[in-house]
Design a protein around this motif. Sequence first.
Motif, PDB file in Angstrom:
ATOM      1  N   PRO A  27      63.097 -62.307 -37.641  1.00  0.00           N
ATOM      2  CA  PRO A  27      62.841 -61.441 -38.797  1.00  0.00           C
ATOM      3  C   PRO A  27      63.786 -61.771 -39.952  1.00  0.00           C
ATOM      4  O   PRO A  27      64.935 -62.176 -39.733  1.00  0.00           O
ATOM      5  CB  PRO A  27      63.139 -60.037 -38.255  1.00  0.00           C
ATOM      6  CG  PRO A  27      63.020 -60.151 -36.781  1.00  0.00           C
ATOM      7  CD  PRO A  27      63.411 -61.547 -36.426  1.00  0.00           C
ATOM      8  N   MET A  28      63.279 -61.561 -41.149  1.00  0.00           N
ATOM      9  CA  MET A  28      64.035 -61.891 -42.368  1.00  0.00           C
ATOM     10  C   MET A  28      65.404 -61.212 -42.394  1.00  0.00           C
ATOM     11  O   MET A  28      66.392 -61.773 -42.853  1.00  0.00           O
ATOM     12  CB  MET A  28      63.180 -61.485 -43.573  1.00  0.00           C
ATOM     13  CG  MET A  28      63.822 -61.598 -44.907  1.00  0.00           C
ATOM     14  SD  MET A  28      64.766 -60.141 -45.351  1.00  0.00           S
ATOM     15  CE  MET A  28      63.512 -59.101 -46.081  1.00  0.00           C
ATOM     16  N   MET A  29      65.497 -59.976 -41.896  1.00  0.00           N
ATOM     17  CA  MET A  29      66.769 -59.235 -41.953  1.00  0.00           C
ATOM     18  C   MET A  29      67.663 -59.498 -40.749  1.00  0.00           C
ATOM     19  O   MET A  29      68.778 -59.001 -40.676  1.00  0.00           O
ATOM     20  CB  MET A  29      66.527 -57.726 -42.121  1.00  0.00           C
ATOM     21  CG  MET A  29      65.785 -57.054 -41.016  1.00  0.00           C
ATOM     22  SD  MET A  29      64.024 -57.504 -40.994  1.00  0.00           S
ATOM     23  CE  MET A  29      63.392 -56.520 -42.335  1.00  0.00           C
TER      24      MET A  29
ATOM     25  N   THR B 181      72.046 -56.735 -42.772  1.00  0.00           N
ATOM     26  CA  THR B 181      71.233 -57.957 -42.916  1.00  0.00           C
ATOM     27  C   THR B 181      72.043 -59.142 -42.414  1.00  0.00           C
ATOM     28  O   THR B 181      73.203 -59.307 -42.807  1.00  0.00           O
ATOM     29  CB  THR B 181      70.862 -58.191 -44.402  1.00  0.00           C
ATOM     30  OG1 THR B 181      70.331 -56.983 -44.938  1.00  0.00           O
ATOM     31  CG2 THR B 181      69.851 -59.326 -44.529  1.00  0.00           C
ATOM     32  N   ILE B 182      71.429 -59.938 -41.558  1.00  0.00           N
ATOM     33  CA  ILE B 182      72.094 -61.160 -41.070  1.00  0.00           C
ATOM     34  C   ILE B 182      71.830 -62.258 -42.102  1.00  0.00           C
ATOM     35  O   ILE B 182      70.699 -62.441 -42.559  1.00  0.00           O
ATOM     36  CB  ILE B 182      71.518 -61.583 -39.687  1.00  0.00           C
ATOM     37  CG1 ILE B 182      71.541 -60.405 -38.691  1.00  0.00           C
ATOM     38  CG2 ILE B 182      72.271 -62.797 -39.135  1.00  0.00           C
ATOM     39  CD1 ILE B 182      72.885 -59.775 -38.450  1.00  0.00           C
ATOM     40  N   CYS B 183      72.903 -62.990 -42.451  1.00  0.00           N
ATOM     41  CA  CYS B 183      72.719 -64.017 -43.484  1.00  0.00           C
ATOM     42  C   CYS B 183      73.388 -65.332 -43.085  1.00  0.00           C
ATOM     43  O   CYS B 183      74.073 -65.410 -42.063  1.00  0.00           O
ATOM     44  CB  CYS B 183      73.194 -63.517 -44.836  1.00  0.00           C
ATOM     45  SG  CYS B 183      74.824 -62.799 -44.823  1.00  0.00           S
ATOM     46  N   THR B 184      73.154 -66.347 -43.895  1.00  0.00           N
ATOM     47  CA  THR B 184      73.635 -67.693 -43.575  1.00  0.00           C
ATOM     48  C   THR B 184      75.108 -67.827 -43.959  1.00  0.00           C
ATOM     49  O   THR B 184      75.448 -68.370 -45.007  1.00  0.00           O
ATOM     50  CB  THR B 184      72.768 -68.748 -44.288  1.00  0.00           C
ATOM     51  OG1 THR B 184      71.407 -68.520 -43.911  1.00  0.00           O
ATOM     52  CG2 THR B 184      73.141 -70.163 -43.868  1.00  0.00           C
ATOM     53  N   GLY B 185      75.953 -67.309 -43.108  1.00  0.00           N
ATOM     54  CA  GLY B 185      77.385 -67.330 -43.389  1.00  0.00           C
ATOM     55  C   GLY B 185      77.724 -66.270 -44.417  1.00  0.00           C
ATOM     56  O   GLY B 185      76.844 -65.725 -45.112  1.00  0.00           O
ATOM     57  N   ALA B 186      79.024 -65.992 -44.516  1.00  0.00           N
ATOM     58  CA  ALA B 186      79.468 -65.092 -45.589  1.00  0.00           C
ATOM     59  C   ALA B 186      79.091 -65.688 -46.940  1.00  0.00           C
ATOM     60  O   ALA B 186      78.824 -64.955 -47.887  1.00  0.00           O
ATOM     61  CB  ALA B 186      80.970 -64.884 -45.492  1.00  0.00           C
ATOM     62  N   SER B 187      79.036 -67.009 -47.001  1.00  0.00           N
ATOM     63  CA  SER B 187      78.756 -67.670 -48.292  1.00  0.00           C
ATOM     64  C   SER B 187      77.417 -67.202 -48.868  1.00  0.00           C
ATOM     65  O   SER B 187      77.330 -66.855 -50.042  1.00  0.00           O
ATOM     66  CB  SER B 187      78.723 -69.190 -48.115  1.00  0.00           C
ATOM     67  OG  SER B 187      79.943 -69.627 -47.582  1.00  0.00           O
ATOM     68  N   GLU B 188      76.389 -67.213 -48.027  1.00  0.00           N
ATOM     69  CA  GLU B 188      75.087 -66.751 -48.541  1.00  0.00           C
ATOM     70  C   GLU B 188      75.130 -65.250 -48.812  1.00  0.00           C
ATOM     71  O   GLU B 188      74.530 -64.759 -49.780  1.00  0.00           O
ATOM     72  CB  GLU B 188      73.969 -67.068 -47.533  1.00  0.00           C
ATOM     73  CG  GLU B 188      72.579 -66.832 -48.092  1.00  0.00           C
ATOM     74  CD  GLU B 188      71.857 -65.613 -47.528  1.00  0.00           C
ATOM     75  OE1 GLU B 188      71.259 -64.874 -48.329  1.00  0.00           O
ATOM     76  OE2 GLU B 188      71.871 -65.391 -46.308  1.00  0.00           O
TER      77      GLU B 188
END
Length: 383
Positions: free
Chosen positions: A62-64, A92-99
């Motif tokens: 899922p997107m989140m 929300t899960i994201c691509t590293g803290a960077s994203e």
Amino acid sequence: MTMQISSKLPHVGTNIFTIMSQMAMQHNAINLSQGFPSFATPEPLRELVYHYMNEGFNQYPPMMGIPKLRQQLAAKTAQLYGRTVSPDNEITICTGASEGLFSAISAVVSAGDEVILFDPAFDCYQPIVELNGGRAVHIPLTSPDYRFDWQQLRDTITPKTRLIILNSPHNPTGTTLSATDLDTLAEIIRDSNILILSDEVYEHIIFDGQTHQSILCHAELAERALVISSFGKTYHATGWKIGYCIAPPALTTEFRRIHQFVTFSVMTPMQYALADFLEQSPEYYLNLSAFYQQKRDTFCYLLEESRFKFTPTQGTFFQLLDYSNITDQSDVEYARYLTREVGVASIPISVFYEQLPQEHVLRFCFAKDDATLQKAARRLCEI
Ligand code: PMP
Ligand code: GLN
């Protein structure tokens, strides 16, 4: 005809971490520059990744982010920071803290907005602000204690201030926010529309008996904050690039509007593995501060006889060393010299300041095995 390309970030070159890591490799120096651990990612966590990959968990999640990972993070947030957050509407899960930082800043900063940063500021904040048409306004943290100066914050806020970016434990100084700091900050912004972006990627690396004062611990601030963290530091897995954003529902909605088009979603088997590992092994993040405090103490002990001056860091896996007893070269020059001639790579911290600081200070990463720290310290003590 040569095509004209006008840069959107004309003042930005290759980032310092790439430069110093490349230079370390070129000169075969011990690389204490870019912050990454030399320790193995925990074996049970790696086993879980293999398991889920082999079981076919390899398509879009899922997107989140997958529900179980968001639920585990909500449980951790309730337990450690005393805040109830909804896994569905606030994580929300994201691509590293960077994203996470990119999507969060893009979600809330518009053309003409001012964003307050504390220098030395992690390198990506300002470029993201500028890409969104905002203007970064800097407040310096100064040695030796690098405390946040709240009076200066009061004086810096204008009607255009949209966002304040905080980072605690702070890279590169290790300074940390106290509960009193959070109360003061809340009082300062109480009657404004200012939002907070809190970068807490070192939340589990904090020393000398302190507990991490997440913005999530403070009910009033949490109502207007996006909190970003990462699994990279906590699980010795900086290359996995998985992080998360916790924010109230209205801010999460805006965050996801951006996140879904930056990356859509984040690697499936890692999410399942991290969800299980969070549930099965909370002691891993609970014991991380003690693990790193020992590393810090080893590194500082080994440098006691050196000509560097330092105060043991309060958090993160970085130690600042003041070399003003040795030379008055700039930190950029001296970092290059040390890499080339002494065989130890570090990070010059002036690159994280808007105004060149007076201090002569370099940042060293001590997230390394003892043999590496001993070898590096021996070289630094010979100076
Ligand atoms: N913020 C800070 C303060 C960092 O030191 C880092 C780098 N590790 C990041 C954000 C980026 O984290 P990630 O590797 O998870 O993108
Ligand atoms: N966060 C790491 C550091 O401060 C490196 C991040 C990066 O390489 N972009 O060293």
